[in-house]
Structures are given as C-alpha cells and as structure tokens.
Design an enzyme around this catalytic site. Structure first.
Site, PDB file in Angstrom:
ATOM      1  CE  LYS A   1     -38.973 -33.683 -43.749  1.00  0.00           C
ATOM      2  NZ  LYS A   1     -38.192 -32.285 -43.659  1.00  0.00           N
ATOM      3  CG  ASN A   2     -37.761 -31.022 -47.002  1.00  0.00           C
ATOM      4  OD1 ASN A   2     -38.366 -31.002 -45.939  1.00  0.00           O
ATOM      5  ND2 ASN A   2     -36.598 -31.638 -47.417  1.00  0.00           N
TER       6      ASN A   2
ATOM      7  CB  CYS B   1     -31.042 -32.053 -35.440  1.00  0.00           C
ATOM      8  SG  CYS B   1     -30.613 -32.327 -37.043  1.00  0.00           S
TER       9      CYS B   1
ATOM     10  NE  ARG C   1     -30.516 -29.038 -40.612  1.00  0.00           N
ATOM     11  CZ  ARG C   1     -31.378 -29.887 -40.736  1.00  0.00           C
ATOM     12  NH1 ARG C   1     -31.901 -30.880 -40.104  1.00  0.00           N
ATOM     13  NH2 ARG C   1     -32.236 -29.428 -41.856  1.00  0.00           N
TER      14      ARG C   1
ATOM     15  CG  ASP D   1     -33.223 -34.319 -47.473  1.00  0.00           C
ATOM     16  OD1 ASP D   1     -32.016 -34.353 -46.764  1.00  0.00           O
ATOM     17  OD2 ASP D   1     -33.969 -33.464 -47.574  1.00  0.00           O
TER      18      ASP D   1
ATOM     19  NE  ARG E   1     -38.710 -34.079 -38.347  1.00  0.00           N
ATOM     20  CZ  ARG E   1     -37.479 -33.774 -39.015  1.00  0.00           C
ATOM     21  NH1 ARG E   1     -36.376 -34.715 -38.959  1.00  0.00           N
ATOM     22  NH2 ARG E   1     -37.312 -32.838 -39.819  1.00  0.00           N
TER      23      ARG E   1
END
Ligand SMILES: CC(=O)N[C@H]1[C@@H](OP(=O)(O)OP(=O)(O)OC[C@H]2O[C@@H](n3ccc(=O)[nH]c3=O)[C@H](O)[C@@H]2O)O[C@H](CO)[C@@H](O)[C@@H]1O
Ligand SMILES: C=C(OP(=O)(O)O)C(=O)O
Length: 419
Positions: free
Chosen positions: A22-23, A116, A121, A306, A398
């Site tokens: 994803k990243n 979030c 952030r 993460d 997500r």
C-alpha cells in the site's frame, strides 16, 4: 458497517501470497500525475485506499483502467488541479497529489488531510519544502493552495523531521524542477526507493534514494513507465506475527526480506524459527515457547511503527514481560484498551506500553480504530478463547487485501458480516 466474527483457538498453517505494498503503491500512483503519457503499474494491491486514489486521479482528469492487478494511468489527460475534501479526508496520502500537480501544472489546491486516530500528522514539512522549491503557498479554508510562475527551482532542503510523505512529495516535485535539488535528512524507507525507481523509469535523474541524502537533477518532462510495486513488508510482518501468536507455521510468498530485517530480527528474538529466502519467508513456531520482546519504533532502518500494534498483541500472548515504546506517532496505542477488554495485561505509561504476563484471553466485542490496531485485534481474536467481533473493519480494508480470505486459508475461523 462490516464486522469480522472470529471463533478463536485455532492454529495457523500454510502459505500466503503477499500483495503489493500500500505505502509504495500510493505515492507511485500519484507519481503518474507527473508523466505526460500512460504508466502501467503491476502488483497493485486491491485496497480501499487504492480505490480512493483511483477516484481522486479520475477527478483530476486521469484516465485510469484496471487489467487484473495491473493499473494503467494516463497522465496525459490530467486537466484539473483541485483535490477536494470529500476524497482527501478518506485518506491522508492524498496530500501526495500536491507536489506532482504544482510541479507539472504550476498550481494545485489540495484539501488539508487533517489528523487521524494515531496523531495530528501535520504537513508543515511538505509545505516548507515546496516553498524552498519556489512555490507560493497559502492555507485557506482548509485547502493548501500552491502556485509557481514557470517551473519549480531546484534547492537544497533540510527536512527537520524524518518524514516519509514529505520526502515523497518533494522527490516528485523536484523531479520536474529546474536544476538540482538535495533532500537532506530524507526518509530511507524501502517505499522511497520504490518510488525513486519508478520516477527513474519515467526519465527522472535521482541518486541516493534509500539514504538520508537524495540528489535530484530536474528534467523538463517525464514520460509514462512500467513498474511493478514492491511487496508489502507490513502485510508480510502481520502474517508472520499471526503464525507466531497461534503457535503455527506460515510461508509468506512474493515478499522481500531486505525490507523486513528489523522485524525479522525481533521475530528471531521471540524464539521463532525463521528461514529467509530471496522472495519468501518461512516462520515456524510449532512446539516452541513464544517469548515477549522489547520494541522501540523508529524511522527505517529502525523498527516500523506500522508493526507496533501487531507486536503489542504478540507480547500479550507471549511468555515474559516486555515494553513497547512508540516514538513516531503521539497516539498510536488505541488498540491497548480494546486488548484489555479481551483480558490483556497491559499498562500504558506515556509513550510506552508495559506488557505483563496475561493469564487468559477471551473473545469480546472490540472496535477497530485504525489500520494496524485493527490487525492486532484480529490476530488476538484468533488465539483468544470464544468469539471476537471486530467492529469498523473499514480501517482494515484500507490496507489489507481480503485479510479474512488469507487468514481462513491458513486455518483461522474468521467471517465478514455486513450489519
Ligand atoms: C501512506 C504512507 O506511506 N503512510 C506511512 C507514512 O505516513 P506519513 O508519511 O504520514 O508519516 P511521516 O513519516 O510523514 O510522519 C512521521 C512523523 O512526522 C510528523 N510530521 C510529518 C510530516 C510533516 O510535515 N510534519 C510532521 O510533523 C508526523 O506527524 C509523524 O509524527 O509513514 C509513516 C511512518 O513510517 C507510516 O506509519 C505510514 O504508514
Ligand atoms: C498509518 C498507516 O497508513 P496511512 O499513513 O495511510 O494512514 C499504515 O499503513 O499503518
């Protein structure tokens, strides 16, 4: 809203194929905005964040088409520079549209992504860096407005914090700037290297990606390219931790151990047996005592934030006591109160979670608060006795491609329920 219903107490065994990261995929899909032609990306994960990115790229005028796990994006058709709040609020990485748009079109209006669950952030380092490249920026009515007459100008930029997103935004902007840019104190994550490789395939001149000093010689135009997305190191780590917690075994295929070294080192410290190959990693915890490990998150090559929630869950199941210290985000322990509801013996002291021996874990109704917190609740549900119901699993979607299918194939009893 969908939920996961998990019947705990099963072991895990078998193989899992890891999806694209994803990243890495998110910045790379935004990089397609820089090219005045078609880019073809393979190994693109099917995730909610990718769907959001696709919607945003289409709003900007890009022609976007799927062929299996391949995504083709035509940057030549892009004709809008406004990234609206309705899309940006769904995904913070949308701010990565800012650098490419202002570099290619001389203007961009991108909604502020906002905070979030894991922290505030801010995006000040992105903004300061673009200003150093000559963009005039104002923040008004919740939007970042960036403008430049002609091209951005290369500059030497020292980023005062190590930021993955700011490094990516500035790398993309500098690729089309006039002259040389030096990004100092750059993030060194594997996903930065993947983005740089993609930009180089488009015609960019970049050296030093993966170190803290990246040099970019700007070019006038970038063309479309072909690029395969790096395997997801966090998805890999999540499945390795799942098997370790369940006292099982797993072979993660289509992965990349180089990007996972800090995680593999910690898994060895848990007493897991690990076999590492070029594109696969095998973990075996059968008949072995799982030991708790101390973790302190740090920018790459340190231990990734993460993976923090998943290792917090591992420590809950493991023998012994250990501490988990979070240094990247100020509020990334939202999983702790939920784990406590399942019987976990954890105490929070500032940015440290102290994990003691847990006597027993029982299934409970718990709430997913963010992506990796959700993963930690699912893994704990698999080893707890009885039924666990995880609410708000849109967070999981997500970043994990059909996690329930991959876990079921390993023997977990997990079902998606629409309510
Ligand atoms: C899509 C993506 O790739 N997301 C990853 C990316 O997020 P993201 O790119 O948002 O994370 P950053 O590396 O930018 O954030 C690191 C720290 O710097 C702070 N900061 C950042 C930018 C800025 O302008 N000002 C500022 O203060 C953040 O609040 C945070 O405390 O890297 C994080 C850190 O490895 C990961 O957890 C995320 O999964
Ligand atoms: C925090 C994460 O992602 P994002 O930056 O997209 O919120 C994550 O992948 O764990």
């Amino acid at each position: 809203m969908d939920q996961f219903v998990i019947q705990g107490g099963t072991s895990l065994a078998g193989e899992v194929t890891i999806s694209g990261a994803k990243n890495a995929a998110l910045p790379i899909l935004f990089a397609a905005l820089l090219a005045d032609g078609k880019s073809t990306f393979t190994n693109v994960p099917r995730l909610r964040d990718i769907v959001t990115t696709e919607a945003l790229l289409k709003t900007l005028g890009a022609d976007v088409n799927w062929q299996g796990d391949t995504l083709i994006i035509d940057g030549a058709t892009v004709n809008q520079t406004l990234a609206p709040y309705e899309l940006v609020k769904q995904m913070r990485a949308s701010v990565l549209a800012l650098g490419p748009l202002v570099a290619r079109f001389g203007e961009a209006q991108v909604s502020l992504p906002g905070g979030c669950a894991i922290g505030a952030r801010p995006v000040d380092i992105h903004i300061q860096g673009l200003e150093r490249l000559g963009a005039q920026i104002s923040v008004e009515n919740g939007y970042i407005n960036a403008k430049v007459n002609g091209r951005l100008k290369g500059a030497e930029i020292f980023m005062e914090m190590v930021s993955v997103g700011a490094t990516e935004n500035l790398l993309m902007a500098a690729a089309l700037a006039d002259g040389k840019t030096i990004l100092d104190n750059a993030a060194r994550e594997p996903e930065i290297i993947d983005l740089a490789n993609c930009l180089i395939a488009m015609g960019a001149k970049i050296t030093g990606a993966g170190t803290s000093r990246i040099e970019v010689e700007g070019v006038e135009r970038l063309a479309g390219c072909e690029h395969s997305i790096l395997p997801d190191r966090i998805e890999t780590g999540t499945f390795l931790v799942a098997a370790a917690m369940a006292g099982g075994e797993v072979l993660c295929k289509n992965t990349d151990f180089h990007s996972l070294e800090p995680v593999i080192e910690k898994l060895r410290a848990t007493n897991a047996l690990l076999e590492v190959h070029d594109d696969s990693i095998y973990l075996d915890m059968r008949g072995r005592e799982l030991k708790a490990v101390n973790i302190k998150t740090a920018p790459h090559p340190g231990f990734p934030t993460d993976m923090q929630a998943q290792f917090t869950a591992l420590n809950v199941v493991a023998n012994g006591s250990a501490t988990i210290t979070e240094t990247i985000f100020e509020n990334r322990f939202m999983h702790v109160p939920e784990l406590q509801r399942m019987g976990a013996n954890i105490r929070l002291e500032g940015n440290t979670a102290i994990c003691g021996e847990t006597k027993s874990l029982s299934g409970a109704q718990v709430m997913a608060t963010d992506l990796r917190a959700s993963a930690s609740l699912i893994l704990t549900g698999i080893v707890a006795q009885g039924e666990t119901v995880v609410d708000r699993i849109y967070h999981v979607d997500r970043g994990y491609q059909r996690i329930e299918d991959k876990l079921s194939a390993l023997g977990a009893n997990i079902k998606r329920r629409s309510s």
